[in-house]
Write a protein that holds these residues in place. Structure first.
Motif, mmCIF file in Angstrom:
data_model
loop_
_atom_site.group_PDB
_atom_site.id
_atom_site.type_symbol
_atom_site.label_atom_id
_atom_site.label_comp_id
_atom_site.label_asym_id
_atom_site.label_seq_id
_atom_site.Cartn_x
_atom_site.Cartn_y
_atom_site.Cartn_z
ATOM 1 N N THR A 180 7.961 -5.845 -9.288
ATOM 2 C CA THR A 180 7.436 -5.365 -8.006
ATOM 3 C C THR A 180 6.434 -6.374 -7.441
ATOM 4 O OG1 THR A 180 7.640 -3.083 -8.763
ATOM 5 C CG2 THR A 180 6.242 -3.468 -6.847
ATOM 6 N N GLY A 181 6.615 -6.738 -6.176
ATOM 7 C CA GLY A 181 5.693 -7.669 -5.530
ATOM 8 C C GLY A 181 5.961 -9.127 -5.828
ATOM 9 N N THR B 197 -0.243 -7.184 0.720
ATOM 10 C CA THR B 197 1.123 -6.645 0.666
ATOM 11 C C THR B 197 1.556 -6.410 -0.781
ATOM 12 O OG1 THR B 197 1.663 -7.843 2.705
ATOM 13 C CG2 THR B 197 3.515 -7.029 1.392
ATOM 14 N N ARG B 198 1.246 -7.362 -1.659
ATOM 15 C CA ARG B 198 1.625 -7.211 -3.075
ATOM 16 C C ARG B 198 0.985 -5.972 -3.696
ATOM 17 N NH1 ARG B 198 -0.342 -7.580 -7.918
ATOM 18 N NH2 ARG B 198 -2.424 -8.175 -7.215
ATOM 19 N N ARG C 68 -0.189 -3.282 -2.219
ATOM 20 C CA ARG C 68 0.380 -2.051 -1.660
ATOM 21 C C ARG C 68 1.756 -1.773 -2.254
ATOM 22 N NH1 ARG C 68 -1.813 -0.130 3.224
ATOM 23 N NH2 ARG C 68 -0.139 1.415 3.215
ATOM 24 N N GLN C 69 2.550 -2.824 -2.486
ATOM 25 C CA GLN C 69 3.869 -2.614 -3.070
ATOM 26 C C GLN C 69 3.777 -2.136 -4.520
ATOM 27 O OE1 GLN C 69 6.061 -6.377 -2.084
ATOM 28 N NE2 GLN C 69 7.415 -4.997 -0.968
ATOM 29 N N MET D 172 6.435 1.599 -0.432
ATOM 30 C CA MET D 172 6.310 0.194 -0.049
ATOM 31 C C MET D 172 7.107 -0.711 -0.995
ATOM 32 S SD MET D 172 4.339 -0.557 2.598
ATOM 33 C CE MET D 172 3.105 0.225 3.662
ATOM 34 N N ALA D 173 7.186 -0.308 -2.269
ATOM 35 C CA ALA D 173 7.886 -1.122 -3.267
ATOM 36 C C ALA D 173 9.366 -1.282 -2.937
ATOM 37 C CB ALA D 173 7.725 -0.511 -4.652
ATOM 38 N N LYS D 174 9.917 -0.335 -2.195
ATOM 39 C CA LYS D 174 11.345 -0.380 -1.849
ATOM 40 C C LYS D 174 11.635 -1.332 -0.694
ATOM 41 C CE LYS D 174 11.966 4.425 -3.341
ATOM 42 N NZ LYS D 174 12.225 5.812 -2.884
ATOM 43 N N SER E 164 11.330 -4.933 1.653
ATOM 44 C CA SER E 164 11.225 -6.384 1.480
ATOM 45 C C SER E 164 9.817 -6.824 1.848
ATOM 46 C CB SER E 164 12.237 -7.086 2.389
ATOM 47 O OG SER E 164 11.894 -6.863 3.752
ATOM 48 N N LEU E 165 9.503 -8.098 1.582
ATOM 49 C CA LEU E 165 8.185 -8.623 1.947
ATOM 50 C C LEU E 165 7.920 -8.485 3.451
ATOM 51 C CD1 LEU E 165 5.563 -10.216 1.620
ATOM 52 C CD2 LEU E 165 6.913 -12.311 1.477
ATOM 53 N N ALA F 5 7.573 -4.674 4.268
ATOM 54 C CA ALA F 5 6.312 -4.082 3.811
ATOM 55 C C ALA F 5 5.151 -4.554 4.676
ATOM 56 C CB ALA F 5 6.066 -4.442 2.348
#
Length: 318
Positions: A77-78, A142-143, A145-146, A152-154, A156-157, A160
Motif C-alpha cells: 500500500t502506498g 497521499t501515502r 492517507r492510503q 484511499m488504498a483502492k 491510484s496515486l 487518491a
C-alpha cells in the motif's frame, strides 16, 4: 589564496551543471529504490504509529497482523507515492546537497572549508532538504492517507491525490504535515549527511587515508557509514515522524491549524511514546535505507563518469 587559484586542493572546473545533474539523478534513483523496497516496513511502522493499541506485537507481529487482516498485497500500500515522491525528493536532496556543498567550499576557501566542513555540510543539508520537502510533502500525505484509509488504498496515486484535494483542499490536504515534515526531515538529513561523512572519513583514515581503495572496499565503507548515519538520524527524527503520521491521518488532532493539531496530538500521545513507539522498526528501516542510498549513490556517480566531491585537508596537499 583564492579557492579557485591554481594552488587550491579542489579542481572546481569539474563541478559543472552536468556533475550536479548526475548527482541529482543518482540521488533520485537511490532514494526511490531504497524507500520503495522498504514500503512493507513503512506500512507496518505507520500502522504501529497510528494504531498502537491494535498493532502492539512488535514489527514481526505487525507484519502477521496486516497479512492476516488484509492479505500480503496490503504491504505494498502506498508504493506508488513512495517511489515517486522519494525520486523527486532524492533528486533535490542529493543534487541540492552536492550543489550547495561545492559552492560553500568555493566561497569559504580551502582551509576554512576544511575547518568548518561539518558546519558547511549541515548548512548544505538543511537547504537542500527544505526545497526537497516542498515537493515530497504531497506524495507523503497521499501515502499516509492510503495506508490509514482503506477507501484511499483502492485508488491510484493520481486518484487518491485528487480525492484528498476534493475533501480537504490543496493546502490542508497536502501541506498539513509540512511543518512536522521539516522538523523530521531537516534534523534527519543533517544527521544523515554529517554523520555519514564523519564516519566515512574516520574509516578511510584507518583503511586508506588517500582513499585509494577498490570499488568493493569503497562500497563497503559507504554501506557501513550509511548504517551508522541512518540509525543516528532515525533516533533524532523519530518524534517528528510520529507526529507527521498522525497529522496526515484524517480527523487526528481535531480542528484548527497545524500547530494546534500538533499540540493536541503530542499531548495525547505523551513525550515518551512520541519518542519510543515504533522506534526499533524505524531504526532498522532507516539504517537499511540510508546504507542502501549511500551505497547506490557512491556507486552510480563513477558509473556516470564523475567522482563525488569530498572535503580535502589542505595540509596534506602541500
Amino acid at each position: 589564496m583564492s579557492p579557485t587559484a591554481s594552488g587550491s586542493c579542489y579542481d572546481f572546473s569539474t563541478y559543472t551543471g552536468t556533475y550536479f545533474l548526475k548527482g541529482a539523478l543518482a540521488g533520485g534513483v537511490c532514494c526511490s529504490i531504497t524507500h520503495g523496497a522498504a514500503c512493507p516496513l513503512d506500512v507496518v511502522k505507520t500502522r504501529i504509529q497510528l494504531d498502537p493499541a491494535t498493532y502492539n506485537k512488535g514489527m514481526l507481529g505487525g507484519f502477521r497482523q496486516v497479512i492476516a487482516a488484509e492479505g500480503a498485497a496490503a504491504l505494498a500500500t502506498g508504493l506508488g507515492p513512495t517511489a515517486g515522491g522519494y525520486f523527486v525528493q532524492g533528486w533535490f536532496k542529493f543534487g541540492g546537497f552536492e550543489f550547495l556543498k561545492v559552492n560553500l567550499a568555493k566561497s569559504y576557501g580551502d582551509q576554512a572549508a576544511w575547518d568548518k566542513r561539518f558546519m558547511l555540510n549541515s548548512m548544505a543539508a538543511a537547504g537542500a532538504e527544505f526545497v526537497a520537502d516542498i515537493f515530497l510533502c504531497p506524495f507523503e500525505a497521499t501515502r499516509i492517507r492510503q495506508v490509514s484509509d482503506p477507501a484511499m488504498a483502492k485508488l491510484s496515486l493520481p486518484g487518491a491525490a485528487q480525492a484528498i484535494v476534493a475533501q480537504n483542499g490543496l493546502i490542508a490536504g497536502f501541506y498539513s504535515g509540512f511543518i512536522p515534515m521539516l522538523f523530521k526531515q531537516i534534523p534527519y538529513t543533517i544527521a544523515k549527511f554529517v554523520v555519514q561523512d564523519f564516519a566515512a572519513e574516520a574509516i578511510y583514515q584507518v583503511v586508506a587515508p588517500k582513499r585509494d581503495v577498490s570499488g568493493t572496499t569503497k562500497f563497503g565503507i559507504s554501506l557501513t557509514s550509511g548504517v551508522i548515519a541512518g540509525v543516528t538520524a532515525a533516533i533524532i527524527s523519530h518524534p517528528a515522524d510520529t507526529l507527521l503520521s498522525k497529522i496526515n491521518k484524517a480527523g487526528e488532532g481535531g480542528e484548527g491549524n497545524m500547530f494546534v493539531r500538533m499540540g493536541r496530538i503530542a499531548s495525547s500521545i505523551g513525550i515518551k511514546n512520541l519518542c519510543l513507539v515504533g522506534l526499533p522498526a524505524r531504526c532498522v528501516m532507516i539504517g537499511g535505507i540510508t546504507a542502501g542510498q549511500f551505497g547506490i549513490f557512491d556507486s552510480m556517480l563513477p558509473a556516470l563518469g564523475v567522482e563525488k566531491f569530498h572535503w580535502h585537508n589542505p595540509a596534506s596537499h602541500h
